[in-house]
Write a protein that holds these residues in place. Structure first.
Motif, short mmCIF file in Angstrom:
data_model
loop_
_atom_site.label_atom_id
_atom_site.label_comp_id
_atom_site.label_asym_id
_atom_site.label_seq_id
_atom_site.Cartn_x
_atom_site.Cartn_y
_atom_site.Cartn_z
N SER A 24 0.95 -1.11 -0.04
CA SER A 24 -0.02 -0.10 -0.01
C SER A 24 0.87 1.19 -0.06
N ARG A 72 9.04 0.81 9.36
CA ARG A 72 7.58 0.66 9.23
C ARG A 72 7.07 1.00 7.88
N ASN A 98 2.12 -5.03 2.97
CA ASN A 98 1.03 -5.69 3.67
C ASN A 98 1.55 -7.18 3.94
N GLN A 107 -10.23 -3.57 2.49
CA GLN A 107 -9.43 -3.61 3.46
C GLN A 107 -7.99 -3.18 3.62
N ALA A 154 -7.60 0.54 4.29
CA ALA A 154 -7.89 1.02 5.64
C ALA A 154 -6.33 0.95 6.41
N ARG A 155 -5.48 0.47 5.61
CA ARG A 155 -4.07 0.19 6.24
C ARG A 155 -3.26 0.62 5.42
N GLN A 212 -1.09 6.29 8.18
CA GLN A 212 -1.40 6.19 9.84
C GLN A 212 0.08 6.07 10.53
N HIS A 213 1.36 6.10 9.60
CA HIS A 213 2.68 6.30 10.22
C HIS A 213 3.21 7.67 10.05
#
Length: 460
Positions: free
Chosen positions: A41, A92, A112, A120, A123-124, A128-129
């Motif tokens: 992703s 990460r 992933n 899904q 959503a990842r 987020q990092h």
């Protein structure tokens, strides 16, 4: 048998190399593709830091400041200001940063662990990092924000297309099989989370083709948005150009009808007749300055939009799309949605140039007209001066005749006094007779003297 090495340049090769040889050789390798391994992703940002679209060093400085702020959050050393490319593995996620003339791109990639359904996987994404404080510092600067999911599921294409309805909020799905073993799907809309979404499928791509394909897709989105920056300029320029064109038409009509004042020719016009033309010349000069300012404000943006549009078309051609019936390809979508906007910018740029040429032509015509009128007026002034000189010459000749009479009169008077004195002294002189005889002689001598004087002056 030992392997011989090829001959090399002398040890001090820098002294024989051109100063730009090494930088220029490295330029073609300065922006490599990300090495992506499905499933993966990505989160992508294109940060536009220049407000005027000019090529200014302040843009590079601002972009490096954004990157330095991001690196400082993770305790990583930022590149130098001269750097145009930066890559680092933060554990990460991985970051690839590229600095362009008007913008910089940030590509965050994270693998992933297991294959996830596309919904899904979005959503990842690596968002987020990313530090929220750093994102807040980009306020008003983000031109493109996109999420990309690199999928390697073996789901048949028709079935996979049915799953994309849960991913894209728009009703129009755009995409196609690309290259030899890849697929690209999107709707080119900003979703509810503020990001565009792209799905890239690996259905048999070769090594490094996944990274190349993802970069091509993101470049199409970025260059599309940068090309559209010219559209607001074109929309703002349209009413201004219409106003200027109407004013130019009015001034041209006034210039055509300026002779309808009773004068039959240029030679019959007086000096004050050029006042309307001078006013028109001032008005046209102001129009020319107005169009020139508009051109300075818009020309760079229009040229940049056309350059970005050519890059979009070049990247689309590199995809080598194969159409699926009922679904528009990326090329077809751009042809219908982006080409009209670019044609508007191109038409507005041509309209500006055409209007500037028309104003310049009208200005030249009016200046020529004013020049012809002034030449006729100058000729009339010279003719008037010639007439006055002739009148002065006639007056001078009349005065000269009077001067002969006056000088002769005073000369005869003086000689008459001399004759009377001689008669009083006892000389036998008839003063009256002698005076009468001397009058024509003295008048003739005075006339001859003045004539010789004039001839000498003309000769000099």
């Amino acid at each position: 048998m030992s392997k011989s090495s090829p001959p090399s340049l002398p040890t001090r090769s820098s002294s024989i190399n051109h100063a730009l040889r090494i930088p220029l050789a490295a330029e073609v390798h300065s922006r490599p593709f990300l090495r992506l391994a499905t499933p993966e992703s990505l989160t992508y940002f294109a940060v536009y830091a220049s407000d005027d679209g000019g090529i200014k060093m302040s843009n590079f400085v601002a972009q490096h400041a954004f990157l330095a702020g991001f690196c400082a959050h993770f305790g990583v050393a930022a590149p130098t200001v001269e750097a145009r490319y930066f890559f680092h593995d933060f554990g990460r996620f991985r970051l690839k940063w590229e600095c362009h003339t008007e913008f910089a791109t940030y590509t965050f990639a994270a693998p992933n662990e297991v294959a996830l359904p596309v919904a899904q996987a979005f959503a990842r994404v690596p968002l987020q990092h990313i530090p929220q404080e750093w994102l807040a510092s980009l306020q008003g600067k983000i031109m493109v924000a996109a999420h990309v999911v690199l999928d390697n599921s073996g789901t048949p294409t028709e079935e996979f297309i049915g799953e994309l309805g849960a991913v894209f909020e728009g009703g129009l799905l755009v995409g196609s099989p690309v290259l030899q073993g890849g697929e690209v799907w999107t709707d080119f809309l900003i979703q509810a989370d503020g990001f565009s979404r792209f799905v890239v499928r690996d259905a048999g791509l070769r090594a490094q083709q996944a990274g190349s394909l993802v970069q091509r897709v993101l470049e199409i989105e970025t260059y599309r948005m940068m090309a559209l920056l010219g559209l607001p300029y074109a929309q703002r320029a349209a009413p201004t150009l219409s106003t200027v064109e109407g004013e130019l038409a009015r001034l041209t009509a006034a210039m055509v009808g300026i002779d309808d004042t009773g004068a039959d020719s240029f030679s019959e016009r007086s000096a004050h007749d050029t006042d309307p033309e001078q006013e028109l010349l001032g008005d046209i000069t102001r129009l020319a300055a107005r169009v020139e300012k508009l051109s300075l404000d818009n020309s760079y943006r229009f040229s940049a939009s056309q350059a970005y549009f050519r890059l979009v078309n070049a990247r689309i051609e590199e995809l080598r799309e194969r159409r699926i019936e009922g679904i528009p390809t990326v090329g077809e979508f751009m042809e219908r949605r982006l080409s009209p906007a670019m044609n508007t910018c191109s038409a507005m740029a041509s309209r500006q140039e055409s209007l500037a040429r028309r104003i310049a032509h009208t200005n030249d015509l009016l200046r020529t007209r004013v020049g012809i009128v002034q030449e006729h007026q100058n000729r009339r002034i010279l003719q008037s001066m010639n007439r006055r000189a002739a009148q002065q010459l006639q007056l001078q000749q009349a005065v000269e005749g009077l001067s002969v009479v006056a000088i002769s009169y005073y000369s005869v008077g003086l000689l008459s006094y001399a004759g009377k004195a001689a008669k009083a002294a006892g000389l036998p002189i008839n003063v009256e007779v002698a005076t009468g005889l001397l009058v024509p002689v003295i008048a003739g001598c005075v006339w001859l003297g003045l004539r010789r004087l004039h001839q000498k002056m003309h000769a000099d």
